[in-house]
Scaffold this motif. Structure first.
Motif, PDB file in Angstrom:
ATOM      1  N   ALA A 120     129.638  63.217 107.251  1.00 44.56           N
ATOM      2  CA  ALA A 120     130.537  63.881 106.310  1.00 44.56           C
ATOM      3  C   ALA A 120     130.726  65.338 106.696  1.00 44.56           C
ATOM      4  O   ALA A 120     129.955  65.897 107.467  1.00 44.56           O
ATOM      5  N   TYR A 121     131.743  65.928 106.147  1.00 46.53           N
ATOM      6  CA  TYR A 121     132.009  67.355 106.218  1.00 46.53           C
ATOM      7  C   TYR A 121     131.645  67.866 104.837  1.00 46.53           C
ATOM      8  O   TYR A 121     132.242  67.461 103.840  1.00 46.53           O
ATOM      9  N   PHE A 122     130.652  68.738 104.743  1.00 40.13           N
ATOM     10  CA  PHE A 122     129.990  68.981 103.467  1.00 40.13           C
ATOM     11  C   PHE A 122     129.560  70.439 103.322  1.00 40.13           C
ATOM     12  O   PHE A 122     129.163  71.078 104.295  1.00 40.13           O
ATOM     13  N   GLY A 123     129.625  70.945 102.109  1.00 39.36           N
ATOM     14  CA  GLY A 123     129.121  72.278 101.804  1.00 39.36           C
ATOM     15  C   GLY A 123     128.750  72.391 100.338  1.00 39.36           C
ATOM     16  O   GLY A 123     129.208  71.596  99.505  1.00 39.36           O
ATOM     17  N   MET A 124     127.891  73.360 100.033  1.00 37.89           N
ATOM     18  CA  MET A 124     127.458  73.586  98.656  1.00 37.89           C
ATOM     19  C   MET A 124     127.608  75.064  98.317  1.00 37.89           C
ATOM     20  O   MET A 124     127.273  75.929  99.129  1.00 37.89           O
ATOM     21  N   CYS A 125     128.090  75.324  97.096  1.00 39.74           N
ATOM     22  CA  CYS A 125     128.228  76.701  96.653  1.00 39.74           C
ATOM     23  C   CYS A 125     128.024  76.795  95.141  1.00 39.74           C
ATOM     24  O   CYS A 125     128.039  75.790  94.435  1.00 39.74           O
ATOM     25  N   GLU A 126     127.820  78.023  94.706  1.00 42.68           N
ATOM     26  CA  GLU A 126     127.765  78.330  93.287  1.00 42.68           C
ATOM     27  C   GLU A 126     128.918  79.279  93.008  1.00 42.68           C
ATOM     28  O   GLU A 126     129.083  80.284  93.707  1.00 42.68           O
ATOM     29  N   ASP A 127     129.762  78.952  92.020  1.00 43.55           N
ATOM     30  CA  ASP A 127     130.906  79.813  91.742  1.00 43.55           C
ATOM     31  C   ASP A 127     130.489  81.023  90.904  1.00 43.55           C
ATOM     32  O   ASP A 127     129.323  81.162  90.524  1.00 43.55           O
ATOM     33  N   LYS A 128     131.427  81.890  90.629  1.00 41.93           N
ATOM     34  CA  LYS A 128     131.134  83.142  89.930  1.00 41.93           C
ATOM     35  C   LYS A 128     130.717  82.944  88.480  1.00 41.93           C
ATOM     36  O   LYS A 128     130.280  83.890  87.837  1.00 41.93           O
ATOM     37  N   PHE A 129     130.801  81.710  87.974  1.00 40.23           N
ATOM     38  CA  PHE A 129     130.361  81.420  86.614  1.00 40.23           C
ATOM     39  C   PHE A 129     129.013  80.697  86.587  1.00 40.23           C
ATOM     40  O   PHE A 129     128.558  80.271  85.534  1.00 40.23           O
ATOM     41  N   GLY A 130     128.372  80.530  87.760  1.00 37.63           N
ATOM     42  CA  GLY A 130     127.062  79.892  87.826  1.00 37.63           C
ATOM     43  C   GLY A 130     127.103  78.379  87.924  1.00 37.63           C
ATOM     44  O   GLY A 130     126.070  77.734  87.839  1.00 37.63           O
ATOM     45  N   ILE A 131     128.292  77.789  88.125  1.00 37.40           N
ATOM     46  CA  ILE A 131     128.406  76.339  88.278  1.00 37.40           C
ATOM     47  C   ILE A 131     128.245  76.000  89.752  1.00 37.40           C
ATOM     48  O   ILE A 131     128.827  76.639  90.626  1.00 37.40           O
ATOM     49  N   LYS A 132     127.452  74.973  90.014  1.00 38.77           N
ATOM     50  CA  LYS A 132     127.137  74.575  91.379  1.00 38.77           C
ATOM     51  C   LYS A 132     128.023  73.400  91.800  1.00 38.77           C
ATOM     52  O   LYS A 132     128.197  72.460  91.045  1.00 38.77           O
ATOM     53  N   TRP A 133     128.553  73.506  93.015  1.00 43.13           N
ATOM     54  CA  TRP A 133     129.491  72.513  93.536  1.00 43.13           C
ATOM     55  C   TRP A 133     129.013  71.965  94.876  1.00 43.13           C
ATOM     56  O   TRP A 133     128.463  72.691  95.684  1.00 43.13           O
ATOM     57  N   MET A 134     129.268  70.674  95.103  1.00 41.44           N
ATOM     58  CA  MET A 134     129.112  70.022  96.396  1.00 41.44           C
ATOM     59  C   MET A 134     130.496  69.543  96.796  1.00 41.44           C
ATOM     60  O   MET A 134     131.151  68.840  96.024  1.00 41.44           O
ATOM     61  N   LEU A 135     130.950  69.956  97.965  1.00 43.39           N
ATOM     62  CA  LEU A 135     132.255  69.522  98.459  1.00 43.39           C
ATOM     63  C   LEU A 135     132.031  68.630  99.659  1.00 43.39           C
ATOM     64  O   LEU A 135     131.316  68.994 100.591  1.00 43.39           O
ATOM     65  N   ASN A 136     132.649  67.460  99.639  1.00 43.48           N
ATOM     66  CA  ASN A 136     132.339  66.421 100.597  1.00 43.48           C
ATOM     67  C   ASN A 136     133.608  65.722 101.068  1.00 43.48           C
ATOM     68  O   ASN A 136     134.453  65.352 100.265  1.00 43.48           O
ATOM     69  N   TYR A 137     133.722  65.561 102.375  1.00 45.48           N
ATOM     70  CA  TYR A 137     134.733  64.673 102.957  1.00 45.48           C
ATOM     71  C   TYR A 137     133.976  63.684 103.831  1.00 45.48           C
ATOM     72  O   TYR A 137     133.337  64.063 104.811  1.00 45.48           O
ATOM     73  N   ALA A 138     134.029  62.412 103.450  1.00 40.87           N
ATOM     74  CA  ALA A 138     133.340  61.368 104.209  1.00 40.87           C
ATOM     75  C   ALA A 138     134.257  60.887 105.326  1.00 40.87           C
ATOM     76  O   ALA A 138     135.376  60.426 105.062  1.00 40.87           O
ATOM     77  N   TYR A 139     133.785  61.016 106.565  1.00 39.17           N
ATOM     78  CA  TYR A 139     134.563  60.550 107.707  1.00 39.17           C
ATOM     79  C   TYR A 139     134.711  59.031 107.654  1.00 39.17           C
ATOM     80  O   TYR A 139     133.753  58.322 107.300  1.00 39.17           O
ATOM     81  N   PRO A 140     135.885  58.508 108.042  1.00 40.50           N
ATOM     82  CA  PRO A 140     136.047  57.044 108.082  1.00 40.50           C
ATOM     83  C   PRO A 140     135.013  56.429 109.025  1.00 40.50           C
ATOM     84  O   PRO A 140     134.757  56.966 110.097  1.00 40.50           O
ATOM     85  N   GLN A 141     134.464  55.322 108.609  1.00 46.00           N
ATOM     86  CA  GLN A 141     133.438  54.635 109.400  1.00 46.00           C
ATOM     87  C   GLN A 141     134.091  53.595 110.301  1.00 46.00           C
ATOM     88  O   GLN A 141     134.946  52.832 109.857  1.00 46.00           O
TER      89      GLN A 141
END
Length: 143
Positions: A120-141
């Motif tokens: 996958a293409y993946f990253g994690m961040c916390e936005d300016k309001f303290g909410i945590k996000w995981m962003l994910n793109y799963a490569y076709p298998q």
């Protein structure tokens, strides 16, 4: 699978946060109520009557984000922590990059976007309001 609705609690800045999420994901507010619109609000401290009792944002994709303001007069206390991550399964690397850039602005990058060992293409961040996000793109298998 049934849709999962996410409900956020904020300490007085719900309106700002939800307008930010609307600018990121699009959509419309489908419900909006202030504490001052509720029965008995005349007994509330004046500075809390304009706070958000409930707001729902239905995004362009149909996801629903809901939120409220915690009230000091009700002895509610917000404790930011790592108890929630919201996962966005994107349609492309470009979408991950675009959303990650906006969501992490003014916040904190926990894991930079990168290709992962799990495909996958993946990253994690916390936005300016303290909410945590995981962003994910799963490569076709390949099958």
């Amino acid at each position: 699978m049934q849709a999962i609705t996410t409900y956020f609690n904020f300490m007085g800045n719900t309106e700002e946060a939800m307008n930010f999420y609307k600018s990121v994901f699009g959509g419309e507010f489908t419900s909006f109520a202030r504490f001052g619109d509720t029965p008995g609000s005349e007994n509330m401290p004046a500075h809390e009557r304009n706070k958000i009792m409930n707001i729902s944002l239905t995004t362009k994709s149909g996801a629903i984000l809901m939120a409220t303001d915690f009230l000091e007069s009700m002895e509610q206390r917000l404790q930011l922590g790592n108890n929630i991550h919201l996962v966005i399964n994107a349609d492309s690397e470009e979408e991950v990059d675009s959303l990650f850039k906006v969501l992490s602005a003014g916040g904190k990058i926990e894991m930079p976007v990168n290709k992962t060992f799990w495909g996958a293409y993946f990253g994690m961040c916390e936005d300016k309001f303290g909410i945590k996000w995981m962003l994910n793109y799963a490569y076709p298998q390949n099958k």
